[in-house]
Scaffold this motif. Sequence first.
Motif: not given
Length: 1595
Positions: A938-944, A946-948
């Motif tokens: 979940k953290t990685g998905t949210a970070d991705l 945000a970067q997009e």
Amino acid sequence: MAAEPAPAAEAALEVSWVQGFTNKNLAFVNNQTVCYPCGSYILFLDIKTKKTRAVQCQSGQVGAFAANASSQVVAFSDRKLNPLIHIYTFPELSKLTELKGDVKLDYTLLAFSFRGPYLASYSSVPDFVLSVWNWKENILLCSKSQPGITGTSLSFNPMNWQQLCFVAESSVTIWRVERSKDEHHLTGHPVELPDDCGAMSPREELFFPPSRNDDPYYGPDLPVSAVAGLEGDEAETFVPRNCIKNSVHPTAHCWTATSEIYMGCKEGYVLVIDAEEYSVSVLQQKAPPEFMQKIADVVSYIRREVQKKKGGKPGNLQQTALLAMAFCNEGLYAAGHEGILIFYHIKDLQYEIKICADISQPISSLIFSPDYTSLLLVTDQGTVYSYRPAHSGEAVKLLDTSSSCFLAADFLTPGNNYCVSVTITGEVQVWSLEDGTFLSKLNLGIEATSMACCPSSNSVAVGTQIGQICFLDVTKAEAPRVVHRTFLSKLPVLSLHYDQSGQFLIARATEGHIFILDARPSKLFQVLGYIVVADEVLHLSVLSDIKNDLVEVMVLLNVAEVQRARLEIFHLSSAIITDNDKYVNEQGMFNASDLKKEQYDLDCPLSSAVRLKDNIVYGYCTSAPFIYKYHLSEENKLEDPSVFSSEKKIPSKQFGSGLLCLSPSSQWLAAAAKDGVLFIYNTSTLDILAQKHCQSYQGGGIRSMVFSLDGKFILVNGENDCALVCLKWKEIKETEVEEAALYWQSLLNILNKSTSNENSVLKSMAEWKFDPESTSKSFPVTEEDGNVTNTDDTTWIGQKIQKVMREDTRRFANQKEELQMGMKKLRETIQKMMHENEQVPDIEKLEYWEFNLDLEEQERVQAEAEEDVARARREIEMENLFHCYLQDLIKYECWDVMCVKGRAVKCFHVDCQVSNYPLKERSKEELETLKKVLQLKKTGTADLKAQETNLEVDSETALSEEEGEKAAEVDEDGAPHCLSGSLSSQYGGDTSVLYHQCDLHTKEQKLNQIILLKIKAEKYMTQEEKEQAELLARLEMERRLAATDDERLRALDDMMGGVLEIRREDILKMDIPPPSFISRPEDLWTEEENKIFEEYEKNVKKLNEEKEDYREFLRNEWNKLEASIKETTQNFDEIVRKLFEKKVKSEMVVYQEELKIANLIYTLLLDEELDTREAGLHKFLTKKKKEKVKGARKVLTTKYGVEACKGPYKDALHEEKILEHGFMKQFPDVPSNLLEELFQLYEHRPETPRREDLLNTANPYVTGSPEDYQGALSLLMKAMDELDSPEHRPSGLDQSVWERFCLARRNKRKSEELVKWKSLALSEMQACLQRRVDENEKMKSELENTFQELTWLKEEKMKLQQNLTVQFLLKQGQVELESTRIPDYSDAVLIDRSVVEELNCSIAAQGEKKITAMVEFKDFSKGIIQLEWEHKKMKMQIQDLKEKARDIVILPISKDCQLFLTAHNYDTHITQHLAGMEESLDVMDKLHKKNVKSHQKKVRELKKYIRLKEQANYELSLQLKEMLVSVSERMHIFKAADTRDISEKKTRQRYQEILKQKYLRNLIKEQEKQLEILQSEVESWEPITPHITYKSESR
């Protein structure tokens, strides 16, 4: 070895001689003497005189051993902690030096070099170190460790001491000693041996494979060590089990004169090893040639005939391995198990075989004498033969000793001439007591256990393992023979003891049996009887009272119940011999009362005890190293009346179990133990008289010892070291010697009366003939009456028992017959009673067991049966318990721990079954891990996301309608099924938490993906199933609510019995009761009763009809229900069938996910293998770097050595040239003719003399060259002595001049010899330097290869991270292709569609930017051309102005002149002009300062603007990098797409356009040049500047 230092002894012992043969290690120390180790001694045997000398190893047993005949030295190692190597000289037998290294436990191999003072040694665990010594200077030259390798043989190259051959069990290594001045280095070169089939296969490199077969799916081809997970040294040496090939096992080897090695193998091959190239060739194959088989048949026939004449059985001749080899000038000698000496005449790889000798014993080693005149053949049995190759005769026996351990030794009567020994294998040897000369040997062929010599005759008794006693006639010491055998029992004979008068022989056997025999041959060694003691016998001592004709036997017993010793003493008198029947019973056992048996208990446990007169007993304590003295008298008893206490206790200063022995005169007591030290005590005072370390602790210490009758000699034999040591007194008091001699003389006077008679009887006895292979088949047994009868496998005790049984049978024959008749009648009576019992009724019958007369036997049989039943019941119970435990274990693993139990649904009419998925409950750790991984996802998905969002780029391209529909489908389902790789989302699987297959690059992501693929899926239900489930739940809820309201049911039960109306099925239960008068006769009925009866019949008929109708109704209902049930079950089967189809699809989805997991696990495994390989390469690289540093240091050191050696060599060479050029100057007064002759003599070199004693032999290793400079110089000076003799002086030359000439010539030769040796040393050092440089270059190459391997490995790891394994779902069915050619996707790249679309948008935007930039460039180019024309115009205007100024200058009147002429007041005008100029300067200064300030302000603004531009440029550079990456990716895609064929036409067109543009540019340049020429011509003709406008075409 002693626990503490012993006090000074009053006497001293020395070794008289030593005999024995430990192993096959034997060597020449000179041409006449061989030496070999034996226990703690090195024995030197003169092969001519057969005399033996010994050197003792003071530290214990001898370890490794070697000898050098050229230097006449012997080297051996001891076996103590931190062992030493001792060097002794021969014939002085003095210690020359000791070599001490870092070895901790033991040396196993020693070898001398053929020339030079060099010795090689090899140690055992834990060091395994090969060392090379200079034994003369006591210097360790070099050493090298080989962990875990056990060596079997080691030898120097006789032609080059710098080469060694090291042989292990299955490997061979050639070691080279490299010398650079004073430094020495060992380098090993392993030799590749053929396999056990004789085939040579190249060694496969496993750590660095020569080739790779990389597979795009399975990944790179890695070494097996990386697959096994090994790093470091293990990875370099790891060989898989299937790659291990069994090589041949070397057994013997020898060097040739050409530095080759002949090697024999256990498998039968003979190999040739080149020590320079380290290559192997097979000389002799495993199968012998046909002619060799014929020769073997001939030898076998001859051997059979010889054995038949000797009365023995011949052995079979078989072709086996060669165990020994020896090389000479003529060829190779070899031998093996067959005992045949074979000669090989070898030329290249062809050979001829000749049989030289046959000794019929396995030959273990072959040794040539230093002069190569004799060849020694050493056998495993200890026999040494000598063979002379020049005479080609038979092998002559040189040494005939036994290689097995000595069991016992004793002195032959009268005790001062001969002694006899016996080995464990049953070999009896006779030795000369004076010098230990071997006289004769007799092999009994039976394992011996004890031996003793008879005092009253020259007979020897030998006890055996099978219970026999063999009696030998040794009246002729050179020819002993067996004259009698007595088979006492089947128990081993542990010890034999004679009394001093020689009347009795006491034999101690196991199980407490002690036999008493008549020791005299005249009585045929009659067995008198035996006794049996209750406890284990530890020791037996015999004391003779010759005056009273009484023999006392003391037996030491081991009492197991208490820690004490027990003595039993019984007395033997001569009456036992004369009246034997009176003292023994019918079974041959003595009566205890007749032997006056006595018993004593001592206060401590003993291992050995001896008895003196006056009831004094000495015992060696078992629990402590003490010798106890007991006096068996009443006052020495303890409180317990049967226990005696010690009178005196003496420390023994020894360790281990001890042994005591009393001298015949009872004046000395000998004590020995496991430490191998012999102590002699005075029996009266118990003071130490002498001590001698004659055996070793490593060899097990001392087994037995015995004094001679005169007390001058002591025989001691070891436990396991195969050494028989004879000691004699070196220093002793005269009184002690006289007392022993007096006792011996008195004893001889008594024995001489019977010795001659008994010896004459012994000589007259016939020799016993027996078969060694069947020693117990037929032998004589002595009966009580002295008669001898032959029996088969019957002992003396067995004979006694059989005799008693025969006598009892004869005595009770009548009673036996009467008992048999009575038993027969009783049997008939019982059978008759049992038959009558069968006829009576059951209540009167008796049981069968009641007819049994032997109730005890019946109870015993029943008890055995019950025991068998109980045992079987226990076994069954244990088996049932095992199965129950297994059942519980299976139930727990497969049922109890399952949170979802395994269940199944079966069809009614079809063989179909659907089962669920049993699941275990997840552990707390698994749930925590899953929670952690979900949180990370979940953290990685949210970070991705945000970067997009931050890096979102507007795209000018729009998706097509079809692509939009596909995108909508993808957005609706989360991901297309073909990319997700499974249909899990359609069956309740949550794929939103999973990583995309194209994003699994790191190890953590793959591990997390495996964990996420194991999430429990929700039950999948269609919409109809959901609605049906809700309806069923609602109905169930209503039913439960209705069941709670029971008021109506209770009211119905109270009012109508629970029934609202009569049910139709009750008709079947109804019955009309008959009238009461129906029991009377019908004629007595009344009319009313008849009517009632008729009415009754009608009702019954009607009721029956109604019943029949209802039965028919029930049948119809039954049929309807059956049809309904069948239809329902069929519908249920259909539902189950559909469910089965869904189960199949769900299993397909499960297998898809499992395939994903398997692929991920494989990639993780491959990643781990790559990490392991990388770690192994780094460790290998680190090790090689360290070796390279060491190698560089060695190269540098060697270079310094070479440079240091060049100076002395050049000096010596210069001096030698000076001597040569200065010859004429030394003899100026000599006439020219004599000077010329002297110069010829000066240039003449003498021939160097060689050792004639070596050159005239068959020694193949003699070169005659000296070993060092001093040796060469001494040989040269000897040759110069011959040249300096007066007969070589030219005539007419003065003597003084000749002497000066000789001295000059000597100096010249010395100088030449010095130059020669220095040149050799320099060349050796240069060769060593070259080898170091080559090794350094090789190391560099290995490092480069390792770096290349690491680079390749990193690339493969990057490929593994980028080249992912993606699982696709493809449509199943037939696919039609337009062409049969299948595209090659080997170099294809799989990327996401969105990446291509984004890349296309980016390319389009960049294209537009490029077009805009090109337009701007075009406009800018036009501006540049316009400015160029304006610049030219200005140039022309300048030219015009210059011409006008030139015209003005031509005028003669200047302006100043005009001003001076026109101005009225010129000075005032000048003053005013200066003032005006000053004011102008002030104004200009102020304006300048103002302009400077404004310019500074502009500079600051420009700097600020520059910084902003730099920042903008930096951002543009970042964008440019991204654009370059995008362009590069596009280029890769373009290259991968392979669009060359499509764009070839466009490329040609573009190329033509470029050529056309280039041509136009060149044309424009040429026109511009022509125009410039024309303009210059116009300017030269017209002064006015023309205004020409030129407009260039846009390019």
